[in-house]
Design an enzyme around this catalytic site. Structure first.
Site, mmCIF file in Angstrom:
data_model
loop_
_atom_site.group_PDB
_atom_site.id
_atom_site.type_symbol
_atom_site.label_atom_id
_atom_site.label_comp_id
_atom_site.label_asym_id
_atom_site.label_seq_id
_atom_site.Cartn_x
_atom_site.Cartn_y
_atom_site.Cartn_z
ATOM 1 N N SER A 213 29.354 77.209 -12.699
ATOM 2 C CA SER A 213 28.236 76.160 -12.502
ATOM 3 C C SER A 213 27.251 76.246 -13.633
ATOM 4 O O SER A 213 26.464 75.359 -13.927
ATOM 5 C CB SER A 213 27.487 76.443 -11.024
ATOM 6 O OG SER A 213 27.159 77.836 -11.125
ATOM 7 N N TYR B 8 24.800 97.576 -15.020
ATOM 8 C CA TYR B 8 25.680 96.590 -15.550
ATOM 9 C C TYR B 8 26.918 96.943 -16.242
ATOM 10 O O TYR B 8 28.055 96.627 -15.963
ATOM 11 C CB TYR B 8 24.942 95.413 -16.403
ATOM 12 C CG TYR B 8 25.441 94.642 -17.159
ATOM 13 C CD1 TYR B 8 26.151 93.445 -16.399
ATOM 14 C CD2 TYR B 8 25.875 94.617 -18.564
ATOM 15 C CE1 TYR B 8 26.853 92.525 -17.134
ATOM 16 C CE2 TYR B 8 26.410 93.575 -19.297
ATOM 17 C CZ TYR B 8 27.171 92.573 -18.532
ATOM 18 O OH TYR B 8 27.658 91.649 -19.196
ATOM 19 N N GLY C 233 30.917 79.493 -18.315
ATOM 20 C CA GLY C 233 32.131 79.094 -17.184
ATOM 21 C C GLY C 233 32.025 77.677 -17.114
ATOM 22 O O GLY C 233 32.995 76.862 -17.562
ATOM 23 N N GLY D 133 26.281 77.949 -17.777
ATOM 24 C CA GLY D 133 26.513 78.703 -19.302
ATOM 25 C C GLY D 133 28.116 78.558 -19.570
ATOM 26 O O GLY D 133 28.686 77.568 -19.647
ATOM 27 N N THR E 36 36.105 81.115 -12.722
ATOM 28 C CA THR E 36 34.971 81.765 -11.862
ATOM 29 C C THR E 36 33.464 81.593 -12.565
ATOM 30 O O THR E 36 33.578 81.644 -13.869
ATOM 31 C CB THR E 36 34.974 82.967 -11.478
ATOM 32 O OG1 THR E 36 35.130 84.009 -12.741
ATOM 33 C CG2 THR E 36 36.646 82.900 -10.973
ATOM 34 N N GLY E 37 32.715 81.460 -11.653
ATOM 35 C CA GLY E 37 31.313 81.316 -12.343
ATOM 36 C C GLY E 37 30.826 80.072 -13.402
ATOM 37 O O GLY E 37 30.537 80.418 -14.159
#
Length: 295
Positions: A38, A181, A42, A40, A35-36
């Protein structure tokens, strides 16, 4: 070519695995969700897994970037499939889990990497309850909903692994301005560790990675993070920590100093508290944090 991060970054971060043959033995022919993926970490993780002959299933909100990542993987001879999804949208997550199950069957590995970072002082959040809603949706509720849709087949199959990209912030005393966060990341960390014994009973491994600093677009808006860049991994270097998690399947991976810091916090809470107060006085909100008021 083998990455050669600085000595400082290696001392500050969790251990890595850089042997591509070891990764290939672990994921050859397997289906891995990242996941994530697109940007960095991931994206870097997806590329390493695809290069090791895994079929990588990518998901993120940014359709164009997802397609670019798939194109680069397939151009290099790998296999990748992309699905656009928004972790703040419960219906989108339900649809995503169903499409993955229908099209790919039971996953072998799930890398929970998608996350939202936020550093903003309380004084700037009195009129921003959306800060807390967004971080809890992306970092906690969204990943829980997704796993609820994907874990049962894994358990029925009797094998698999969940790798969670957490933060060292949930292992040490919470720092000023990071409340939204760290609270959301901590919530998911506690939930996943709570269900880990149940998953282990069905031979589904759980590995929590407590990452330190990664020099990426997520950390870029914070000046203090940029000043500490020599202590951080690049996304490609950090992806080797994920590789170690998948090849060795440990319960957790963290910097060496996490354990002694926990002991220090338990034995000298007053000292830690005074340190955090000093940190608060010496730091400030970034321009990015100040410039966003109601968005």
């Amino acid at each position: 070519m083998t990455n050669r991060p600085s000595l400082l970054s290696r001392l500050n971060s969790p251990p890595r695995e850089t042997d591509p043959d070891k990764l290939r033995r672990a994921v050859d022919g397997k289906t891995v969700l990242v996941t994530g993926s697109s940007f960095g970490l991931g994206q870097a993780t997806a590329r390493k897994l695809a290069a090791a002959n895994a079929h990588v299933v990518l998901t993120a909100r940014t359709t164009d970037r997802l397609h670019q990542t798939v194109a680069s993987i397939t151009a290099a001879g790998g296999r990748a499939t992309a699905y656009t999804a928004d972790l703040t949208d419960a219906e989108s997550i339900t649809t995503l889990a169903q499409r993955i199950s229908d099209n790919h069957g039971v996953l072998d590995v799930i890398v929970n990497n998608a996350g939202m970072s936020m550093r903003r002082s309380l004084a700037l959040q009195y009129d921003r309850p959306q800060d807390f809603q967004r971080t809890i949706d992306v970092n906690y509720l969204g990943p829980v909903r997704l796993l609820l849709g994907l874990l049962e087949p894994m358990r029925q199959q009797g094998g698999g692994q969940v790798v969670n990209i957490s933060t060292i912030g949930v292992r040490v005393a919470p720092g000023p301005r990071w409340g939204a966060y760290q609270a959301s990341k901590g919530a998911f960390d506690v939930w996943l560790r709570s269900v880990a014994p149940e998953l282990h009973q069905d031979r589904v491994a759980v590995t929590s990675i407590y990452m330190a600093l990664i020099m990426s677009r997520m950390s870029a808006p914070t000046p203090s993070m940029r000043r500490l860049r020599r202590l951080g991994f690049t996304p490609d270097e950090a992806a080797d920590v994920v590789v170690k998690a998948i090849t060795e399947r440990p319960r957790s991976l963290a910097p060496w100093w996490a354990a002694p810091t926990n002991i220090l916090g338990a034995t000298l809470p007053g000292t830690i508290d005074r340190g955090m107060r000093l940190m608060n006085r010496l730091s400030d909100d970034s321009e990015a944090a100040r410039s966003v008021r109601n968005g």
